[in-house]
Design a protein around this motif. Sequence first.
Motif, PDB file in Angstrom:
ATOM      1  N   LEU A 118       0.763  -1.237  -0.052  1.00  0.00           N
ATOM      2  CA  LEU A 118      -0.056  -0.143  -0.099  1.00  0.00           C
ATOM      3  C   LEU A 118       1.036   1.221   0.125  1.00  0.00           C
ATOM      4  N   GLU A 119       2.099   1.063   0.760  1.00  0.00           N
ATOM      5  CA  GLU A 119       2.872   2.325   0.795  1.00  0.00           C
ATOM      6  C   GLU A 119       3.545   2.670  -0.716  1.00  0.00           C
ATOM      7  N   ALA A 120       3.820   1.529  -1.535  1.00  0.00           N
ATOM      8  CA  ALA A 120       4.376   1.465  -2.720  1.00  0.00           C
ATOM      9  C   ALA A 120       3.257   1.986  -3.645  1.00  0.00           C
ATOM     10  N   GLU A 121       2.078   1.831  -3.222  1.00  0.00           N
ATOM     11  CA  GLU A 121       0.872   2.185  -4.356  1.00  0.00           C
ATOM     12  C   GLU A 121       0.780   3.747  -3.924  1.00  0.00           C
ATOM     13  N   GLY A 122       0.664   4.181  -2.842  1.00  0.00           N
ATOM     14  CA  GLY A 122       0.795   5.449  -2.599  1.00  0.00           C
ATOM     15  C   GLY A 122       1.871   6.452  -3.198  1.00  0.00           C
ATOM     16  N   ALA A 123       3.241   5.696  -3.196  1.00  0.00           N
ATOM     17  CA  ALA A 123       4.417   6.492  -3.871  1.00  0.00           C
ATOM     18  C   ALA A 123       4.097   6.707  -5.449  1.00  0.00           C
ATOM     19  N   ARG A 124       3.356   5.841  -6.086  1.00  0.00           N
ATOM     20  CA  ARG A 124       3.241   5.551  -7.377  1.00  0.00           C
ATOM     21  C   ARG A 124       2.100   6.729  -7.523  1.00  0.00           C
ATOM     22  N   GLU A 125       1.230   6.774  -6.827  1.00  0.00           N
ATOM     23  CA  GLU A 125       0.027   7.914  -6.925  1.00  0.00           C
ATOM     24  C   GLU A 125       0.530   9.273  -6.738  1.00  0.00           C
ATOM     25  N   ARG A 126       1.382   9.315  -5.765  1.00  0.00           N
ATOM     26  CA  ARG A 126       2.166  10.643  -5.582  1.00  0.00           C
ATOM     27  C   ARG A 126       2.929  11.029  -6.698  1.00  0.00           C
ATOM     28  N   ALA A 127       3.763  10.094  -7.353  1.00  0.00           N
ATOM     29  CA  ALA A 127       4.460  10.547  -8.714  1.00  0.00           C
ATOM     30  C   ALA A 127       3.641  10.702  -9.748  1.00  0.00           C
ATOM     31  N   ARG A 128       2.368  10.054  -9.672  1.00  0.00           N
ATOM     32  CA  ARG A 128       1.550  10.381 -10.952  1.00  0.00           C
ATOM     33  C   ARG A 128       0.891  11.960 -10.774  1.00  0.00           C
ATOM     34  N   GLY A 129       0.612  12.158  -9.257  1.00  0.00           N
ATOM     35  CA  GLY A 129      -0.062  13.367  -8.972  1.00  0.00           C
ATOM     36  C   GLY A 129       1.090  14.577  -9.072  1.00  0.00           C
ATOM     37  N   ASN A 130       2.525  14.216  -8.827  1.00  0.00           N
ATOM     38  CA  ASN A 130       3.504  15.288  -9.292  1.00  0.00           C
ATOM     39  C   ASN A 130       3.286  15.573 -10.653  1.00  0.00           C
ATOM     40  N   TRP A 131       3.260  14.474 -11.615  1.00  0.00           N
ATOM     41  CA  TRP A 131       3.336  14.817 -12.968  1.00  0.00           C
ATOM     42  C   TRP A 131       2.076  15.432 -13.259  1.00  0.00           C
ATOM     43  N   ALA A 132       1.047  15.113 -12.999  1.00  0.00           N
ATOM     44  CA  ALA A 132      -0.087  16.085 -13.116  1.00  0.00           C
ATOM     45  C   ALA A 132       0.029  17.604 -12.919  1.00  0.00           C
ATOM     46  N   GLU A 133       0.833  17.691 -11.656  1.00  0.00           N
ATOM     47  CA  GLU A 133       0.950  19.051 -11.201  1.00  0.00           C
ATOM     48  C   GLU A 133       1.964  19.917 -12.169  1.00  0.00           C
ATOM     49  N   VAL A 134       2.950  19.100 -12.726  1.00  0.00           N
ATOM     50  CA  VAL A 134       4.039  19.695 -13.519  1.00  0.00           C
ATOM     51  C   VAL A 134       3.446  20.083 -14.660  1.00  0.00           C
ATOM     52  N   ALA A 135       2.640  19.085 -15.276  1.00  0.00           N
ATOM     53  CA  ALA A 135       1.924  19.177 -16.516  1.00  0.00           C
ATOM     54  C   ALA A 135       1.076  20.420 -16.475  1.00  0.00           C
ATOM     55  N   GLY A 136       0.185  20.508 -15.323  1.00  0.00           N
ATOM     56  CA  GLY A 136      -0.559  21.717 -15.344  1.00  0.00           C
ATOM     57  C   GLY A 136       0.107  22.939 -15.252  1.00  0.00           C
ATOM     58  N   ARG A 137       1.351  23.106 -14.589  1.00  0.00           N
ATOM     59  CA  ARG A 137       1.935  24.214 -14.520  1.00  0.00           C
ATOM     60  C   ARG A 137       2.647  24.720 -16.145  1.00  0.00           C
ATOM     61  N   ILE A 138       3.008  23.450 -16.718  1.00  0.00           N
ATOM     62  CA  ILE A 138       3.577  23.755 -18.233  1.00  0.00           C
ATOM     63  C   ILE A 138       2.410  24.341 -18.966  1.00  0.00           C
ATOM     64  N   LYS A 139       1.035  23.883 -18.895  1.00  0.00           N
ATOM     65  CA  LYS A 139      -0.073  24.339 -19.620  1.00  0.00           C
ATOM     66  C   LYS A 139      -0.510  25.737 -19.102  1.00  0.00           C
ATOM     67  N   ILE A 140      -0.143  26.010 -18.035  1.00  0.00           N
ATOM     68  CA  ILE A 140      -0.516  27.342 -17.443  1.00  0.00           C
ATOM     69  C   ILE A 140       0.578  28.307 -17.982  1.00  0.00           C
ATOM     70  N   ASN A 141       1.797  28.012 -18.036  1.00  0.00           N
ATOM     71  CA  ASN A 141       2.637  28.799 -18.545  1.00  0.00           C
ATOM     72  C   ASN A 141       2.768  28.919 -20.164  1.00  0.00           C
ATOM     73  N   PHE A 142       2.534  27.703 -20.607  1.00  0.00           N
ATOM     74  CA  PHE A 142       2.163  28.032 -22.203  1.00  0.00           C
ATOM     75  C   PHE A 142       1.139  29.137 -22.420  1.00  0.00           C
ATOM     76  N   ALA A 143       0.096  29.021 -21.835  1.00  0.00           N
ATOM     77  CA  ALA A 143      -1.153  29.844 -22.052  1.00  0.00           C
ATOM     78  C   ALA A 143      -0.707  31.463 -21.505  1.00  0.00           C
ATOM     79  N   GLN A 144       0.072  31.524 -20.466  1.00  0.00           N
ATOM     80  CA  GLN A 144       0.438  32.794 -20.076  1.00  0.00           C
ATOM     81  C   GLN A 144       1.318  33.362 -21.209  1.00  0.00           C
ATOM     82  N   LEU A 145       2.253  32.475 -21.480  1.00  0.00           N
ATOM     83  CA  LEU A 145       3.263  33.157 -22.886  1.00  0.00           C
ATOM     84  C   LEU A 145       2.509  33.575 -24.057  1.00  0.00           C
ATOM     85  N   TYR A 146       1.633  32.719 -24.272  1.00  0.00           N
ATOM     86  CA  TYR A 146       0.752  32.874 -25.371  1.00  0.00           C
ATOM     87  C   TYR A 146      -0.131  34.276 -25.307  1.00  0.00           C
ATOM     88  N   TYR A 147      -0.431  34.475 -24.169  1.00  0.00           N
ATOM     89  CA  TYR A 147      -1.205  35.845 -23.776  1.00  0.00           C
ATOM     90  C   TYR A 147      -0.197  37.017 -23.881  1.00  0.00           C
TER      91      TYR A 147
END
Length: 421
Positions: A118-147
């Motif tokens: 279960l701890e390994a599963e939680g670590a995998r989900e934290r990594a997936r959540g971190n990628w979602a966070e990083v991808a979200g910041r890239i999308k936001i910065n891309f949109a801000q650059l466009y603006y």
Amino acid sequence: MLRCLPTLVLACAIAPGAPARAQDAALGAELEPLLAYARTRNPEFAALQAEADASHERIVPAGALPDPKFGVELRDITRAGEQNPTLSPGRTGSTRYLLLQEIPWFGKRDLRREVAELEAEGARERARGNWAEVAGRIKINFAQLYYLYRSERLTRQILDLLGRLERIALARYAGGLAAQQDVIRAQVEQTSLRSELITLETERHHAHTRLNTLLARPGDAPLQEPARLRPLPPPAALDYAALDERARARNPQLFADEAKLRAAEKTRELTYRNRYPDFAFGVAPVQYQNSIREWELIVELNIPLQQSSRRAQEREAESLLAAARARKQASTSQVGAELAESLSAIEAARRTENLLAGSLLPQAELTFQAALAGYETGKVDFATLLDAQRQIRLARQNQLKAQVDARIRLAEVERLLGDDL
């Protein structure tokens, strides 16, 4: 031919790096290549992936038996004083060999392995959540650059327009048809726009640096101008009830909290199992001179007498379980609230853009054309003309802002879902 050999060797050495540099130079125009580039290079995401891999490797050791113990006991090394002390087993009075294996109480190994899983599963989900966070910041910065790029372009267009208005005012002033104040107002307006242009260029530089940082590139590495924004999903795809259910099923933070909750339940169960003793079984052959003449069987167990310590550990496990439940409930409420807010903001931005594009912007352009014609004929003063120009600029900026705000909120929704729409 030999003279060309160094050139060929140099070309072969440089060639493998050329595609990578070409790929780097092409970054920035589209969003998807940025995300693909960051997924393999972002150090924060790579660190959490490595931690998840490390957590997975803890599963097997958690459920394994402890290593057996081996001991040697040399008895009567002086043979009742008949000889000098010796470490040779064949010359002592006797030598006892001990092989001992510790075995936890029934079910403890399985519980430890389940907690590690279960701890390994939680670590995998934290990594997936971190990628979602990083991808979200890239999308936001891309949109801000466009603006920022489009805002700079709009500001320069308005500067050109004001330059033409200044020339018109200057011509009318030279002909005695307008006051000198009209020329000064046009110049003041241009100076104000040039100041705003400096601010926009500074903000663009900051956004450029932030995006390069997310890509694990030098802050001043070149990035192309964003070519376009992502299309918005149709309104039917942004239904709150469907997306809320999807977020509850796929949100990485909720997954990690659920894994932590289940791990806390297993840890509590394991803590209560510590009320029972662990065993150790062993065998001990005894050597006399050069032969084994005796065999001993050994059973050991620990006596769980420290009840106050165990009760404290049990209360700790109960408290951690209650904390995990509360944390999951809080995360679920937070995800639902953020999802509702972002969906509402997307709809508001969509409606604002439609209103500006279909009504306000055409009206502002007609107003400006009428004011320009009126100023040239002396029917409208220069302040009215400048105000009409400001209305056009404000409408275009608000339209661009609504487009970018919708994409930023879309990135927030996708972060909550842990996946793209």
